[in-house]
Design a protein around this motif. Structure first.
Motif, mmCIF file in Angstrom:
data_model
loop_
_atom_site.group_PDB
_atom_site.id
_atom_site.type_symbol
_atom_site.label_atom_id
_atom_site.label_comp_id
_atom_site.label_asym_id
_atom_site.label_seq_id
_atom_site.Cartn_x
_atom_site.Cartn_y
_atom_site.Cartn_z
ATOM 1 N N ARG A 158 14.280 -112.747 120.065
ATOM 2 C CA ARG A 158 13.547 -114.018 120.098
ATOM 3 C C ARG A 158 13.984 -114.933 118.960
ATOM 4 N N ILE A 159 14.092 -114.373 117.763
ATOM 5 C CA ILE A 159 14.487 -115.191 116.616
ATOM 6 C C ILE A 159 15.906 -115.729 116.799
ATOM 7 N N SER A 160 16.830 -114.878 117.232
ATOM 8 C CA SER A 160 18.222 -115.307 117.368
ATOM 9 C C SER A 160 18.399 -116.322 118.501
ATOM 10 N N GLN A 161 17.590 -116.212 119.545
ATOM 11 C CA GLN A 161 17.691 -117.163 120.654
ATOM 12 C C GLN A 161 17.036 -118.498 120.327
ATOM 13 N N THR A 162 16.144 -118.501 119.342
ATOM 14 C CA THR A 162 15.431 -119.724 118.975
ATOM 15 C C THR A 162 16.140 -120.495 117.872
ATOM 16 N N TYR A 163 16.811 -119.786 116.971
ATOM 17 C CA TYR A 163 17.419 -120.420 115.798
ATOM 18 C C TYR A 163 18.915 -120.109 115.762
ATOM 19 N N SER A 164 19.709 -121.163 115.741
ATOM 20 C CA SER A 164 21.163 -120.989 115.810
ATOM 21 C C SER A 164 21.732 -120.301 114.587
ATOM 22 N N PHE A 165 21.032 -120.350 113.463
ATOM 23 C CA PHE A 165 21.535 -119.740 112.230
ATOM 24 C C PHE A 165 21.125 -118.272 112.086
ATOM 25 N N ALA A 166 20.444 -117.741 113.091
ATOM 26 C CA ALA A 166 20.038 -116.334 113.078
ATOM 27 C C ALA A 166 20.810 -115.572 114.142
ATOM 28 N N LYS A 167 21.316 -114.418 113.786
ATOM 29 C CA LYS A 167 22.111 -113.605 114.703
ATOM 30 C C LYS A 167 21.493 -112.216 114.808
ATOM 31 N N ALA A 168 21.211 -111.795 116.027
ATOM 32 C CA ALA A 168 20.742 -110.432 116.258
ATOM 33 C C ALA A 168 21.948 -109.508 116.360
ATOM 34 N N PHE A 169 21.820 -108.317 115.798
ATOM 35 C CA PHE A 169 22.876 -107.327 115.949
ATOM 36 C C PHE A 169 22.251 -105.935 115.962
ATOM 37 N N ILE A 170 23.014 -104.977 116.431
ATOM 38 C CA ILE A 170 22.553 -103.592 116.455
ATOM 39 C C ILE A 170 23.186 -102.883 115.262
ATOM 40 N N LEU A 171 22.343 -102.467 114.317
ATOM 41 C CA LEU A 171 22.832 -101.773 113.130
ATOM 42 C C LEU A 171 23.555 -100.493 113.520
ATOM 43 N N GLY A 172 23.024 -99.800 114.505
ATOM 44 C CA GLY A 172 23.627 -98.549 114.968
ATOM 45 C C GLY A 172 22.713 -97.896 115.979
ATOM 46 N N GLY A 211 5.104 -101.855 107.090
ATOM 47 C CA GLY A 211 6.406 -102.299 106.622
ATOM 48 C C GLY A 211 7.095 -103.204 107.622
ATOM 49 N N SER A 212 6.992 -102.865 108.918
ATOM 50 C CA SER A 212 7.608 -103.707 109.951
ATOM 51 C C SER A 212 6.978 -105.089 109.996
ATOM 52 N N TRP A 213 5.657 -105.135 109.873
ATOM 53 C CA TRP A 213 4.978 -106.438 109.927
ATOM 54 C C TRP A 213 5.275 -107.277 108.686
ATOM 55 N N VAL A 214 5.436 -106.639 107.532
ATOM 56 C CA VAL A 214 5.840 -107.385 106.338
ATOM 57 C C VAL A 214 7.250 -107.938 106.537
ATOM 58 N N GLY A 215 8.158 -107.093 107.059
ATOM 59 C CA GLY A 215 9.529 -107.533 107.275
ATOM 60 C C GLY A 215 9.634 -108.661 108.280
ATOM 61 N N THR A 216 8.901 -108.574 109.382
ATOM 62 C CA THR A 216 8.958 -109.650 110.371
ATOM 63 C C THR A 216 8.261 -110.907 109.850
ATOM 64 N N GLY A 217 7.219 -110.720 109.020
ATOM 65 C CA GLY A 217 6.586 -111.881 108.404
ATOM 66 C C GLY A 217 7.538 -112.622 107.490
ATOM 67 N N LEU A 218 8.346 -111.855 106.738
ATOM 68 C CA LEU A 218 9.350 -112.465 105.873
ATOM 69 C C LEU A 218 10.388 -113.212 106.711
ATOM 70 N N ALA A 219 10.826 -112.581 107.811
ATOM 71 C CA ALA A 219 11.820 -113.216 108.667
ATOM 72 C C ALA A 219 11.272 -114.481 109.323
ATOM 73 N N GLU A 220 10.027 -114.440 109.783
ATOM 74 C CA GLU A 220 9.406 -115.634 110.378
ATOM 75 C C GLU A 220 9.342 -116.771 109.359
ATOM 76 N N TRP A 221 8.991 -116.430 108.126
ATOM 77 C CA TRP A 221 8.973 -117.441 107.055
ATOM 78 C C TRP A 221 10.376 -117.978 106.815
ATOM 79 N N LEU A 222 11.356 -117.107 106.826
ATOM 80 C CA LEU A 222 12.728 -117.478 106.490
ATOM 81 C C LEU A 222 13.312 -118.486 107.473
ATOM 82 N N VAL A 223 12.917 -118.420 108.734
ATOM 83 C CA VAL A 223 13.457 -119.357 109.729
ATOM 84 C C VAL A 223 12.574 -120.587 109.901
ATOM 85 N N SER A 224 11.519 -120.689 109.119
ATOM 86 C CA SER A 224 10.556 -121.775 109.265
ATOM 87 C C SER A 224 11.052 -123.046 108.580
ATOM 88 N N ASP A 225 10.209 -124.101 108.634
ATOM 89 C CA ASP A 225 10.538 -125.376 107.995
ATOM 90 C C ASP A 225 10.169 -125.396 106.516
#
Length: 413
Positions: A158-172, A211-225
């Motif tokens: 969702r983040i990568s499809q919404t924001y051009s500067f974000a790229k989803a990848f599979i770590l492994g 931990g997951s919710w903190v991490g996604t909260g940080l990511a949501e903030w990072l792509v915000s205005d």
């Protein structure tokens, strides 16, 4: 005839209520419970976590309940498992304290997606009792707000499809073949070799869903205005792994103290878990480029810890130029959180080698002379142990990172 029809009509609602069959399901991602008893008339269900002790501390539970009569309360009683779990320091087995299985408030959802908290549970004998006044015939109850491998994949997509500067990848891929989704965020034309790298990792321990919710909260903030977020993504490259231990999360196991060792103790030259090896490979590549700047490992603490916490590596175990940066970042976290519990981190006397197999020391030992790294623990056993509460923590961590890097950038000639 009319009298018989009216009589049937009058008794129909009670027949429907009595005829419902209360059922407990766990056959879904992260589901975990063993039903000990179920009383249809009082809607009282007694469960215990169903996790395999070999796959980590058996404290996680997560159920869907169907066939609920909404005219009376639903009562969920949770008993603690008595299994012994390994103590890596002593090599002996130990029992889990009941508090790890008994959140003061359980997580509740009416759709399996949006989570809030129940009223506080009551400790009665050897169980914790949660009472819910149901609004629907189906609801979900869990130890904490679940965040599954599917949630992680959906989030990064969702983040990568919404924001051009974000790229989803599979770590492994995990030992059991599951994908480990991740995000890479960097905006603008600044070359990668001029950007400090920030690595955010969550869920080395499967049960620590916060931990997951903190991490996604940080990511949501990072792509915000937000202006700070914009500056950070324009000047740095940020990697976010919202869920590392995908296997144990998927199967509803605890992960922590799992065999042969949990993910947080797997950071050696020959890790057992492929996802740890994949993270190491990426981090080593960033270090070889001289860019590995900040590593944050997101956890939840013990049940009695109500403060935002950071494990602070002692100076003797920090890289050459890193200690002043470490201290400044601690100050910035204190500013953001209004206080911070600081746990000093050094090799334990009982088993010093264990220290060097933990994620944070390993990163410091294999990165650059200015790299800083922290294990961050966010309290879960509080009214803020919700997706929204955890998200605010992520925003504050992001703000502290931005302040440190901007200060350093402004000092450069």
């Amino acid at each position: 005839m009319i009298k018989q029809f009216l009589l049937s009509f009058l008794i129909l609602p009670s027949c429907i209520a009595i005829g419902q069959e209360l059922k407990v399901a766990t056959n879904f991602e992260s589901g975990s419970a063993r039903v000990l008893s179920l009383d249809q008339q009082t809607q009282t269900i007694r469960i215990t976590p169903a996790g395999d002790p070999k796959r980590g501390i058996p404290n996680w539970w997560y159920v869907r309940i169907d066939g609920i009569n909404t005219t009376i309360p639903l009562v969920l009683e949770v008993e603690v498992r008595e299994d012994l779990i390994p103590d890596e320091l002593t090599g002996q087995g130990k029992k889990t304290s009941p508090g790890w299985t008994w959140p003061a408030q359980a997580a509740l959802s009416l759709d399996g997606k949006t989570w809030k908290q129940t009223a506080e549970g009551q400790k009665i004998n050897n169980r914790m009792v949660y009472q819910v006044q149901p609004a629907t015939g189906t609801l979900w109850l869990a130890w904490g707000p679940p965040f599954t491998p599917t949630d992680a994949l959906n989030f990064v997509n969702r983040i990568s499809q919404t924001y051009s500067f974000a790229k989803a990848f599979i770590l492994g891929r995990s030992l059991e073949g599951r994908q480990v989704p991740a995000l890479q965020i960097a905006e603008g034309s600044k070359p990668a070799d001029q950007r400090p790298a920030i690595w955010i990792s969550a869920r080395h321990h499967a049960w620590e869903c916060g931990g997951s919710w903190v991490g996604t909260g940080l990511a949501e903030w990072l792509v915000s205005d937000n202006q700070q977020a914009r500056w950070l993504r324009q000047h740095a490259e940020i990697f976010v792994v919202p869920l590392l231990d995908v296997d144990h999360v998927a199967t509803g196991d605890g992960g922590k103290h799992g065999e042969p060792q949990d993910h947080n103790l797997d950071w050696s030259d020959q890790p057992h878990w492929p996802e740890v090896a994949a993270a190491q490979k990426r981090i080593l590549a960033l270090a070889n480029e001289g860019r590995m700047n900040i590593f944050l490992d997101l956890h939840n603490p013990a049940p009695g810890n109500k403060q935002q916490t950071a494990y602070v590596i002692e100076k003797a175990y920090m890289p050459e130029k890193a200690d002043p940066r470490k201290l400044r970042f601690v100050d910035l976290m204190i500013e953001e959180f209004g206080g911070l519990k600081q746990n000093p981190a050094r090799p334990p006397a009982e088993n010093p080698a264990l220290f060097h197999r933990v994620s944070v020391p390993w990163v410091l030992e294999h990165s650059n002379s200015n790299t800083i790294a922290f294990c961050i623990e966010t309290p879960w056993n509080t009214p803020s142990g919700t997706p929204e509460g955890y998200g605010i923590v992520g925003q504050k961590l992001g703000s502290a990172v931005e302040k440190l890097l901007r200060e350093e950038a402004e000092k450069q000639p």
